[in-house]
Design a protein around this motif. Structure first.
Motif, mmCIF file in Angstrom:
data_model
loop_
_atom_site.group_PDB
_atom_site.id
_atom_site.type_symbol
_atom_site.label_atom_id
_atom_site.label_comp_id
_atom_site.label_asym_id
_atom_site.label_seq_id
_atom_site.Cartn_x
_atom_site.Cartn_y
_atom_site.Cartn_z
ATOM 1 N N UNK A 11 24.401 1.929 -101.472
ATOM 2 C CA UNK A 11 24.762 0.928 -102.472
ATOM 3 C C UNK A 11 26.150 0.370 -102.208
ATOM 4 N N UNK A 12 27.103 1.246 -101.890
ATOM 5 C CA UNK A 12 28.459 0.796 -101.589
ATOM 6 C C UNK A 12 28.458 -0.113 -100.359
ATOM 7 N N UNK A 13 27.663 0.255 -99.348
ATOM 8 C CA UNK A 13 27.610 -0.553 -98.135
ATOM 9 C C UNK A 13 27.011 -1.924 -98.433
ATOM 10 N N UNK A 14 25.941 -1.958 -99.235
ATOM 11 C CA UNK A 14 25.318 -3.235 -99.596
ATOM 12 C C UNK A 14 26.283 -4.108 -100.388
ATOM 13 N N UNK A 15 27.031 -3.501 -101.292
ATOM 14 C CA UNK A 15 28.019 -4.246 -102.079
ATOM 15 C C UNK A 15 29.099 -4.811 -101.175
ATOM 16 N N UNK A 72 28.786 -5.517 -97.991
ATOM 17 C CA UNK A 72 28.175 -6.597 -97.193
ATOM 18 C C UNK A 72 28.045 -7.872 -98.017
ATOM 19 N N UNK A 73 27.706 -7.775 -99.300
ATOM 20 C CA UNK A 73 27.595 -8.955 -100.175
ATOM 21 C C UNK A 73 28.949 -9.614 -100.365
ATOM 22 N N UNK A 74 30.007 -8.803 -100.480
ATOM 23 C CA UNK A 74 31.344 -9.355 -100.669
ATOM 24 C C UNK A 74 31.812 -10.124 -99.440
ATOM 25 N N UNK A 75 31.392 -9.688 -98.267
ATOM 26 C CA UNK A 75 31.784 -10.352 -97.021
ATOM 27 C C UNK A 75 30.996 -11.640 -96.781
ATOM 28 N N UNK A 76 29.751 -11.623 -97.226
ATOM 29 C CA UNK A 76 28.844 -12.702 -96.884
ATOM 30 C C UNK A 76 28.946 -13.854 -97.754
#
Length: 70
Positions: free
Chosen positions: A60-64, A66-70
């Motif tokens: 979940x932390x990794x997905x969050x 990745x969303x912040x970067x994208x």
């Protein structure tokens, strides 16, 4: 039923476990190779639940991130 799981058996290093049929909370998980007793099924299950919760949190932390970067 035999299932290949971690943790490895502390006695022989084998990863296959034997889950004998029985009543809930009244039977033990054993190593399929040397018959080492991992303890009651509910305790064994709780160990995996903790590991799964940690992994889900990391994902979940990794997905969050990745969303912040994208």
């Amino acid at each position: 039923m035999k299932v290949k799981t971690s943790p490895e058996c502390p006695k022989c290093g084998h990863r296959m476990k034997r889950f004998p049929p029985g009543r809930k909370d009244e039977y033990h998980v054993h190593c399929a190779e040397c018959d080492y007793d991992f303890g009651r099924f509910d305790y064994f299950q709780a160990q995996f639940r903790h590991a799964i919760e940690e992994l889900e949190e990391q994902l979940q932390r990794r997905d969050t991130a990745d969303d912040d970067r994208g």
